[in-house]
Write a protein that holds these residues in place. Sequence first.
Motif, PDB file in Angstrom:
ATOM      1  N   ILE A   1       0.870  -1.369  -0.025  1.00 53.16           N
ATOM      2  CA  ILE A   1      -0.297   0.139  -0.287  1.00 53.16           C
ATOM      3  C   ILE A   1       1.197   1.381  -0.099  1.00 53.16           C
ATOM      4  CG2 ILE A   1      -1.772   1.961   0.995  1.00 53.16           C
ATOM      5  CD1 ILE A   1      -2.754  -0.973   2.819  1.00 53.16           C
ATOM      6  N   LEU A   2       0.442   1.829  -0.545  1.00 50.28           N
ATOM      7  CA  LEU A   2       1.599   3.067  -0.990  1.00 50.28           C
ATOM      8  C   LEU A   2       0.196   4.969  -0.528  1.00 50.28           C
ATOM      9  CD1 LEU A   2       3.970   2.882  -3.941  1.00 50.28           C
ATOM     10  CD2 LEU A   2       4.062   2.695  -0.831  1.00 50.28           C
ATOM     11  N   PHE A   3       0.899   5.434   0.132  1.00 51.89           N
ATOM     12  CA  PHE A   3      -0.370   6.600   0.771  1.00 51.89           C
ATOM     13  C   PHE A   3       0.307   7.714   0.400  1.00 51.89           C
ATOM     14  CE2 PHE A   3      -1.745   9.370   3.472  1.00 51.89           C
ATOM     15  CZ  PHE A   3      -2.933   9.754   3.048  1.00 51.89           C
TER      16      PHE A   3
ATOM     17  N   SER B   1      -1.122  -1.620  12.333  1.00 52.98           N
ATOM     18  CA  SER B   1      -2.359  -2.063  12.296  1.00 52.98           C
ATOM     19  C   SER B   1      -3.039  -2.774  10.713  1.00 52.98           C
ATOM     20  CB  SER B   1      -4.273  -1.603  12.879  1.00 52.98           C
ATOM     21  OG  SER B   1      -3.642  -1.422  14.057  1.00 52.98           O
ATOM     22  N   SER B   2      -2.130  -2.169   9.267  1.00 54.45           N
ATOM     23  CA  SER B   2      -2.988  -1.873   8.150  1.00 54.45           C
ATOM     24  C   SER B   2      -2.700  -3.467   7.820  1.00 54.45           C
ATOM     25  CB  SER B   2      -1.977  -1.742   7.344  1.00 54.45           C
ATOM     26  OG  SER B   2      -2.215  -0.287   7.348  1.00 54.45           O
ATOM     27  N   THR B   3      -3.864  -4.475   6.611  1.00 53.30           N
ATOM     28  CA  THR B   3      -4.146  -5.478   5.717  1.00 53.30           C
ATOM     29  C   THR B   3      -4.522  -5.744   3.993  1.00 53.30           C
ATOM     30  OG1 THR B   3      -6.193  -5.407   6.196  1.00 53.30           O
ATOM     31  CG2 THR B   3      -5.443  -6.318   7.915  1.00 53.30           C
ATOM     32  N   CYS B   4      -3.173  -6.539   3.652  1.00 52.27           N
ATOM     33  CA  CYS B   4      -3.272  -6.885   2.583  1.00 52.27           C
ATOM     34  C   CYS B   4      -4.139  -7.927   2.355  1.00 52.27           C
ATOM     35  CB  CYS B   4      -1.832  -6.738   2.144  1.00 52.27           C
ATOM     36  SG  CYS B   4      -0.920  -4.788   1.495  1.00 52.27           S
ATOM     37  N   GLU B   5      -4.676  -8.091   1.244  1.00 54.64           N
ATOM     38  CA  GLU B   5      -4.539  -9.363   0.081  1.00 54.64           C
ATOM     39  C   GLU B   5      -5.267  -9.123  -1.294  1.00 54.64           C
ATOM     40  OE1 GLU B   5      -5.232 -11.578   2.156  1.00 54.64           O
ATOM     41  OE2 GLU B   5      -5.254 -10.819   4.657  1.00 54.64           O
TER      42      GLU B   5
ATOM     43  N   ALA C   1      -8.200  -4.014   1.268  1.00 51.42           N
ATOM     44  CA  ALA C   1      -6.423  -4.090   1.799  1.00 51.42           C
ATOM     45  C   ALA C   1      -6.995  -2.855   2.721  1.00 51.42           C
ATOM     46  CB  ALA C   1      -5.791  -3.482   0.361  1.00 51.42           C
ATOM     47  N   THR C   2      -6.423  -2.696   3.553  1.00 54.14           N
ATOM     48  CA  THR C   2      -6.802  -1.606   4.946  1.00 54.14           C
ATOM     49  C   THR C   2      -5.540  -0.914   5.197  1.00 54.14           C
ATOM     50  OG1 THR C   2      -8.620  -3.402   5.123  1.00 54.14           O
ATOM     51  CG2 THR C   2      -7.970  -1.103   6.423  1.00 54.14           C
ATOM     52  N   LEU C   3      -5.521   0.122   5.592  1.00 53.79           N
ATOM     53  CA  LEU C   3      -4.932   0.985   5.501  1.00 53.79           C
ATOM     54  C   LEU C   3      -5.191   1.794   6.759  1.00 53.79           C
ATOM     55  CD1 LEU C   3      -2.055   2.704   4.933  1.00 53.79           C
ATOM     56  CD2 LEU C   3      -2.957   4.186   3.677  1.00 53.79           C
ATOM     57  N   VAL C   4      -4.345   1.657   7.920  1.00 52.60           N
ATOM     58  CA  VAL C   4      -4.828   2.752   9.188  1.00 52.60           C
ATOM     59  C   VAL C   4      -2.840   2.993   9.414  1.00 52.60           C
ATOM     60  CG1 VAL C   4      -5.057   2.054  11.345  1.00 52.60           C
ATOM     61  CG2 VAL C   4      -5.849  -0.411   9.796  1.00 52.60           C
TER      62      VAL C   4
ATOM     63  N   ARG D   1      -6.130  10.694  20.334  1.00 54.19           N
ATOM     64  CA  ARG D   1      -5.622   9.273  19.854  1.00 54.19           C
ATOM     65  C   ARG D   1      -6.285   9.996  18.557  1.00 54.19           C
ATOM     66  NH1 ARG D   1      -6.400   3.969  19.022  1.00 54.19           N
ATOM     67  NH2 ARG D   1      -4.980   2.518  18.811  1.00 54.19           N
ATOM     68  N   VAL D   2      -5.860  10.256  17.298  1.00 54.33           N
ATOM     69  CA  VAL D   2      -6.107   9.642  15.927  1.00 54.33           C
ATOM     70  C   VAL D   2      -6.221   8.083  15.109  1.00 54.33           C
ATOM     71  CG1 VAL D   2      -6.780  11.020  13.540  1.00 54.33           C
ATOM     72  CG2 VAL D   2      -5.892  12.806  15.808  1.00 54.33           C
ATOM     73  N   ARG D   3      -6.636   8.242  14.354  1.00 60.41           N
ATOM     74  CA  ARG D   3      -7.269   7.177  14.059  1.00 60.41           C
ATOM     75  C   ARG D   3      -8.028   7.647  12.880  1.00 60.41           C
ATOM     76  NH1 ARG D   3      -9.167   1.444  14.159  1.00 60.41           N
ATOM     77  NH2 ARG D   3      -8.336  -0.214  14.076  1.00 60.41           N
ATOM     78  N   ILE D   4      -6.788   7.000  11.264  1.00 61.69           N
ATOM     79  CA  ILE D   4      -7.944   7.274   9.932  1.00 61.69           C
ATOM     80  C   ILE D   4      -7.537   5.743   9.328  1.00 61.69           C
ATOM     81  CG2 ILE D   4      -7.855   8.591   8.053  1.00 61.69           C
ATOM     82  CD1 ILE D   4      -6.217  10.978   9.742  1.00 61.69           C
ATOM     83  N   VAL D   5      -8.796   5.604   8.602  1.00 64.23           N
ATOM     84  CA  VAL D   5      -8.644   4.502   8.063  1.00 64.23           C
ATOM     85  C   VAL D   5      -9.409   4.175   6.869  1.00 64.23           C
ATOM     86  CG1 VAL D   5      -9.645   1.695   8.244  1.00 64.23           C
ATOM     87  CG2 VAL D   5      -9.364   2.876  10.384  1.00 64.23           C
ATOM     88  N   PHE D   6      -8.122   3.227   6.169  1.00 65.08           N
ATOM     89  CA  PHE D   6      -8.993   3.822   4.627  1.00 65.08           C
ATOM     90  C   PHE D   6      -9.141   2.229   4.218  1.00 65.08           C
ATOM     91  CE2 PHE D   6      -6.347   7.284   4.741  1.00 65.08           C
ATOM     92  CZ  PHE D   6      -6.779   8.286   4.379  1.00 65.08           C
ATOM     93  N   LYS D   7     -10.573   1.440   3.518  1.00 64.59           N
ATOM     94  CA  LYS D   7     -11.206   0.249   3.595  1.00 64.59           C
ATOM     95  C   LYS D   7     -10.932   0.593   2.098  1.00 64.59           C
ATOM     96  CE  LYS D   7     -13.272  -0.910   7.404  1.00 64.59           C
ATOM     97  NZ  LYS D   7     -14.417  -0.931   8.416  1.00 64.59           N
TER      98      LYS D   7
END
Length: 459
Positions: free
Chosen positions: A254-256, A287-291, A295-298, A309-315
Amino acid sequence: MAAVGRFLAAVTLAAALSPGTGTDQVPVLAWSTESSLWAPDAAPPVGRILTAEQLSSYLKPALDRGPKTVLLFLQDKLSVEDFTVYGAPYGNKQENAFSNLQKALETSPSSLVLPAVDWHATSSLLSSLQQQTGKRPLYVHQLTIHELRLNASVPSLLVVHLPYTSSSIMMPAKEALTGNDNIIGEVLQTLKSEGVPFLAILTASRPSKITQDGPMMVLGPSRQLLASRDEGESEARGSYPPLAYNQTEDKACILFWAAGIHISKGGTPVDLTNRTFGPGAIVDVGSSTCENETATLVLEYDNIEKLGRVRIVFKMSNRLYKVSGKWWFTLDQVEVYLDNDRASFNVTQVYAPAMYSYHCKRVAQDEVASSILPWSSSTRLWDVIFDDFQIQGFGVKGMHFSYASDCAGFFTPAIWMGLLTTLLMVFILTYGLHMITNLKTMDHFDDPKGPSISVPQTE
């Protein structure tokens, strides 16, 4: 001397000696998995521009004695200057836009390099190959070629179209050539893995025009298709590389990247850019995952002032659409957590081919961003802004983005202004013609030959 060395020497001399270089000729490269298809001195003298008949005579031995599977890589535009400007055969592979092509020439038992062929001959090469093989061309894509069931004993003509643009607005020439070279590498690797002998030909329909003064520069951040990065591009996009999540130690999945990240709820947005990219980054992506299909970028931040505390999730998801026969990736949902508060955005406008990245000048929950993050009553107090946003969740190679599918609409303000001005001029012209066609002449004129009016005089 290796095939690559012969080729580069030939194209360099051709660029210097051939008349009309870059304006009326294109190179033709051929290689095969079988040996002894061409004599070692089969290439023509440097400076000679081959006609259609001469090109056919050079390819005829391979078509007669070579493999039955003929693979034509047909690019829109290509010239010998492309190889001399964007090739680096003995240097860093990252600076070489033709690494896969050069490897294929080096390892092939038979190869032929024709630096200068009349572009009228190459534009009709497909029809000539169709006549010589007796097969209709089959247009294939690098993502679907593995689905073909090729028979080595049955003739087949496969065509892979390679786009090329030299416009710096759409895509730098080096970026396009690098992407095309990656397509060539993927197709060749697929055929080799299936054990299919083949004859490959690379050429173009028209020559390209190469103009380069100094290092390649990228103009502006929009529509930057990051197949490769150089110093000029780094200055244009920023001094930090994209954020990568590595599923393994040596491979990113994953690239961001973003020029600015601003988050808040009911207050002044806090800038998280420096905390995400560069040497001062404190973001955690563990906590990100790749299948293969998801794919989930956390992005996780601790102890951010005013936010906690900040958490941004891209599904993201990757799907095969049977109608087009291609895989497409979509960004389905963006979630933002501030301690115990949560905002969820169901995204519908972020999508691109699976091997591409997605780029947008601005992704936010406001009217300026065209509701890419859709507004809802539950998120009305939130400010979520990503400037110069780019993401890729599938098909990542190295630390560089692939071609980008841009969110920029076709009808820009300049286009709308031109359309409105044109409509106004058409209206004025139509009204003027209507007035002219409705002009009427007078029904009666005074007769100058009639009796004159007399006024009696009295004394």
